[in-house]
Design an enzyme around this catalytic site. Structure first.
Site, PDB file in Angstrom:
ATOM      1  N   GLU A  13      27.574   8.881 -22.136  1.00  0.00           N
ATOM      2  CA  GLU A  13      28.813   8.748 -22.915  1.00  0.00           C
ATOM      3  C   GLU A  13      29.966   8.410 -21.982  1.00  0.00           C
ATOM      4  O   GLU A  13      30.362   7.262 -21.870  1.00  0.00           O
ATOM      5  CB  GLU A  13      29.071  10.038 -23.707  1.00  0.00           C
ATOM      6  CG  GLU A  13      30.143   9.885 -24.752  1.00  0.00           C
ATOM      7  CD  GLU A  13      30.149  11.037 -25.739  1.00  0.00           C
ATOM      8  OE1 GLU A  13      31.011  11.049 -26.628  1.00  0.00           O
ATOM      9  OE2 GLU A  13      29.279  11.935 -25.630  1.00  0.00           O
ATOM     10  N   GLU A  26      32.033  21.947 -23.555  1.00  0.00           N
ATOM     11  CA  GLU A  26      32.334  21.219 -24.791  1.00  0.00           C
ATOM     12  C   GLU A  26      32.345  22.157 -25.994  1.00  0.00           C
ATOM     13  O   GLU A  26      33.144  21.987 -26.915  1.00  0.00           O
ATOM     14  CB  GLU A  26      31.285  20.128 -24.987  1.00  0.00           C
ATOM     15  CG  GLU A  26      31.481  19.265 -26.215  1.00  0.00           C
ATOM     16  CD  GLU A  26      30.507  18.107 -26.274  1.00  0.00           C
ATOM     17  OE1 GLU A  26      30.759  17.150 -27.031  1.00  0.00           O
ATOM     18  OE2 GLU A  26      29.491  18.140 -25.537  1.00  0.00           O
TER      19      GLU A  26
END
Length: 886
Positions: free
Chosen positions: A463, A738
């Site tokens: 990502e 996260e």
């Protein structure tokens, strides 16, 4: 008196940067004077200042007394030049400052322009290899008849380039020409190569890698060759000899190519390097390949805006682990972005294989949460002693699995290289609680790891994208931790470029790459919130000028959606991320949380319109200020009608609902006390544990402090069970996760599909520690001057901590604000205010009217003092008082 930290466009001595309108800044320190009485700025073509191109003369006055009129005085945070600059020219500048009793003259600083509007003499070239995937080295030999007086190279290589002159690496930078919207603009760099050239034979060589341009990159695992499918190089060497004659070496068909030792390079997957493939001058003289010209447009080439990406720190392994699975794993002791550099003298043909991961599982190496990213480095030895590191990739990791090593593995042969954009560290925080201190360090490392040219969400998996929502939420913390002005200005420049393709819609990620979607509330609002944050912190209205059309276009985009759906002054259409990863959603499969998307969207619609109105006011756009101010008021009124009952109850009773309503001033005045009570009751019902996600968390503790509930904010900070910030600290986190539960209590990973252990968004708690625990706030509303020329200092001491202190090098200079509570409950606050700045200090919940200032009691109201507010000029102060609850 000393003048320091001289910068141009917030960069020290920038060479070849885009200088649309140069802005000079500096700070004054080591003086007992409190205010500037006059200043002078001079700019010259020579270091001795004999050939002046600008001289302000001695200008009386200070920004503090000018009402924010930047053109009437010399402002140390943002002195904006209005002179015509010439291409490829170095300008020297210095500053003189006068205080009440002393004055100082700075050392000379400089900036050097790039090619500006000059046409490129060189052409784009590419190697004539049958296999376009084969990594090239492009090179040229050339002769110089005499010694060199000055030489520059202007260069861009795609995807990434590594530049050498006569076998020596030029600069300490990596990943040039950096990551941006290549279909919109392509950066070129300028380097001073004078010292690397010699009389006689010279060799310029450029090794190319895939990078973001043509490697695997983008959303959903990325695409290959998204921006381009060919390696490309363009450069010009401008060389001035001692006799004044000039030589120009440019890319053309006279250049040659040969295969590179880099066999594979990829941002996600890593790199493979075969040291048996030579890249010496002798090798370049042997068999080589021709190059051909590319039709790639030169019009997209622009001078650099990216800060250098460098090895800024080195980290030594703390342990060599032999795992139950029989693996040899290095523990670096810290999760970070970069790579390991190692020494080897392995026999020729030895294949050393490094794999990178963030966490061990069951004591073994683990990398499943990196998804499809291979994150590996392969080195094939040539039998010589070598110091090895990659050229065109980086990793997010703490653990390194080493395979193929010959002989005993010695951790002293390995060094971790922490790689990120070169930003000055400006903030220092410390408290009496070591776990909170570890959290603060984790946030800093999260910023370092994700500030590699663009502000990414994560640095390790497939990502590593510039998600707008993450940086919108973290921008305040970023500006406290580091001098982020130039870094964020480059990102916002890219955002505006991408936005120009979408009719005002802000993409979810910048650069947009292969994800041509956007328009989510809170994410798209990076277009307004980030520039305003940068302006507040650094006081340079240049960011507002540069981004104003982008800011306005975003609000107009929302307004058009509003008009198309009935003009209700609410944002009720579109696809949004909601309160991403909040814990209060009814649907366990949804990541959007329980706060209705239309409420979040309408709140940010109101907030962004208000910011545009404020930006317009700063820029003197009176009509726009009135238009967007009226729009914001209309949205606020519509929100109050739609989401508040007649009895004053908020109809969105989630933690994030309350937070947004209070932070964004959406609550009707008559309902404020009820909403405040309901919010506190909601939090207490959750046993004072957060349920917020990406949208609510950045404002959660700040709102609690603003409504007099700091006690609850401290409890949220200090909670150690799930969900909390210290839950991760107790499980050994060295960065921000996260998810609130990225790891389970037993250390097992909670999921692998979307679970980064280096994701800075929740690190926004540090902004609350700066602003409310220690009390440091920029006050752009005071006299219309931003950049900490006036600060609002509102420390909120609490017995939950014995002491806390912050030190921050602002655009105006060093601020300090800290406090401690002794055994008797006496609160002592230490404050330091820099030269030519002022601050209003607000004291909370006083027990009596007596305040001790530097040991002397002041009772009631004396001069500019009141029982709870002190107006202070530059200097160091100690304030002592008691609070009601002590």
């Amino acid at each position: 008196m000393k003048i320091s930290h001289l910068k141009t466009n917030h960069v020290a001595n920038p060479l070849g940067y885009a200088l649309d309108r140069p802005t000079l800044s500096w700070i004054v320190e080591e003086t007992c004077d409190t205010e500037q009485t006059a200043a002078r700025v001079a700019i010259s073509l020579d270091r001795d200042f004999q050939h002046l191109v600008f001289d302000s003369g001695k200008v009386e006055g200070s920004i503090l007394d000018s009402g924010g009129a930047d053109d009437s005085v010399i402002d140390s945070a943002a002195f904006r030049l209005a002179i015509s600059l010439q291409p490829r020219t170095r300008y020297f500048w210095k500053v003189w400052v006068w205080g009440q009793t002393e004055h100082a003259e700075s050392d000379a600083a400089w900036f050097e322009t790039a090619k500006m509007g000059e046409s490129w003499l060189g052409d784009w070239i590419t190697p004539e290899f049958e296999d376009r995937r084969l990594h090239p080295i492009l090179f040229r030999h050339f002769e110089l008849p005499t010694r060199v007086r000055q030489a520059r190279i202007y260069i861009c290589g795609l995807g990434l380039y590594h530049l050498e002159l006569n076998g020596v690496k030029v600069s300490d930078e990596y990943f040039m020409p950096y990551c941006n919207a290549y279909d919109q603009w392509i950066q070129y760099q300028t380097f001073d190569i004078t010292a690397l050239l010699s009389t006689g034979s010279n060799l310029v060589s450029v090794m190319l890698g895939n990078g973001w341009y043509k490697g695997r990159y983008g959303a959903n695992g990325g695409d290959v060759d998204f921006y381009g499918d060919q390696f490309a190089l363009i450069c010009e060497l401008h060389i001035t000899m001692e006799d004044g004659s000039e030589y120009k070496i440019v890319t053309d068909r006279s250049w040659r190519a040969q295969p590179s030792p880099v066999l594979i390079s990829d941002i996600f997957d890593g790199e493979s390097y075969d040291a048996r493939i030579p890249r010496t001058a002798a090798a370049f003289a042997s068999e080589s390949f021709s190059v051909s010209l590319l039709t790639l447009s030169k019009d997209r080439l622009e001078a650099r805006r990216s800060l250098p990406v460098c090895v800024n720190e080195v980290i030594h392994p703390v342990a060599l682990i032999h795992t139950p699975a029989g693996e040899a794993v290095l523990d670096m002791g810290q999760n970070f972005s970069g790579w390991v550099r190692f020494r080897t003298h392995a026999p020729a043909g030895t294949r050393i294989h490094l794999q990178f991961g963030e966490v061990l599982q069951n004591g073994n190496f683990f990398r499943d949460n990196l998804r499809t990213a291979k994150a590996e480095y392969v080195y094939i030895a040539d039998g010589t002693d070598a110091i090895v590191e990659p050229y065109f990739t980086f990793f997010g990791f703490r653990y390194v699995k080493v395979s193929g090593w010959i002989g005993e593995l010695n951790i002293d042969d390995f060094t971790g290289c922490a790689v990120y954009s070169r930003l000055d560290i400006t903030g220092e925080l410390e408290t009496s609680n070591e776990k909170v201190n570890q959290l603060i360090r984790n946030v800093m490392w999260g910023q370092k790891g994700n500030f590699l040219d663009i502000p990414t969400d994560c640095p390790q998996r497939d990502e590593r994208l510039g998600w707008t929502g993450d940086i919108q939420m973290f921008s305040g913390t970023a500006c406290f931790n580091m001098d982020s002005s130039a870094f964020l200005a480059k990102y916002m420049y890219d955002l505006a470029k991408e936005q120009s393709k979408t009719g005002g819609m802000v993409p979810h990620i910048i650069p947009m790459a292969n994800l041509d979607r956007g328009g989510s509330s809170a994410w798209g609002d990076a277009a307004t919130i980030v520039p305003w944050t940068v302006y507040e912190f650094y006081g340079d209205m240049g960011i507002l000028e540069a981004q104003y059309e982008s800011m306005r276009a975003w609000v107009d985009y929302i307004r058009n959606i509003d008009e198309a759906s009935g003009g209700k002054r609410l944002w009720t259409e579109g696809t949004h991320f909601g309160d991403w990863l909040a814990l209060d959603g009814d649907d366990p499969t949804s990541r959007k949380g329980g706060t209705p998307e239309d409420f979040i969207a309408s709140a940010f619609y109101c907030y962004s319109a208000r910011i545009v109105a404020k930006a317009a006011d700063v820029l003197g756009k009176t009509e726009d200020a009135q238009t967007y101010g009226a729009l914001s008021n209309a949205i606020r009124a519509a929100i109050q009608q739609e989401y508040f009952t007649q009895t004053g109850r908020l109809a969105v009773p989630t933690q994030t609902g309350y937070v947004l309503a209070l932070y964004m001033d959406l609550v009707p005045e008559i309902s404020f006390e009820r909403v405040k009570r309901d919010f506190i009751a909601k939090l207490e019902k959750a046993n004072v544990h957060l349920r917020t996600g990406f949208v609510g968390t950045p404002y959660l503790c700040r709102v609690l402090s603003s409504i007099g509930a700091s006690r609850l904010a401290y409890q949220l900070l200090l909670n150690e069970d799930y969900p909390s910030w210290l839950y991760a600290v107790n499980l050994g986190a060295t960065t921000i996760w996260e998810r609130w539960n990225s790891l389970n209590p037993d250390g097992s990973i909670s999921s692998t599909s979307m679970n980064s252990l280096n994701h800075y968004a929740y690190g926004s708690i540090v902004e609350w520690i700066y602003r409310d625990v220690c009390g440091l706030n920029p006050d752009a509303n005071h006299g219309n001057v931003a950049g900490f020329r006036h600060a609002r200092i509102t420390p909120r001491p609490d017995p939950a901590l014995r002491w806390a202190r912050a030190r921050y090098r602002s655009a105006a200079g060093w601020y300090e604000s800290g406090w401690n509570i002794d055994e008797t409950g006496l609160i002592t606050i230490q404050v330091s205010i820099p030269f030519n700045a002022r601050a209003s200090v607000y004291l909370q919940e006083l027990a009596t009217d007596e305040i001790l200032l530097n040991g002397h009691p002041i009772e009631g109201s004396v001069g500019s003092w009141s029982a709870a507010q002190l107006s202070l000029s530059a200097g160091r102060y100690e304030i002592a008082y008691r609070r009601r609850d002590t």
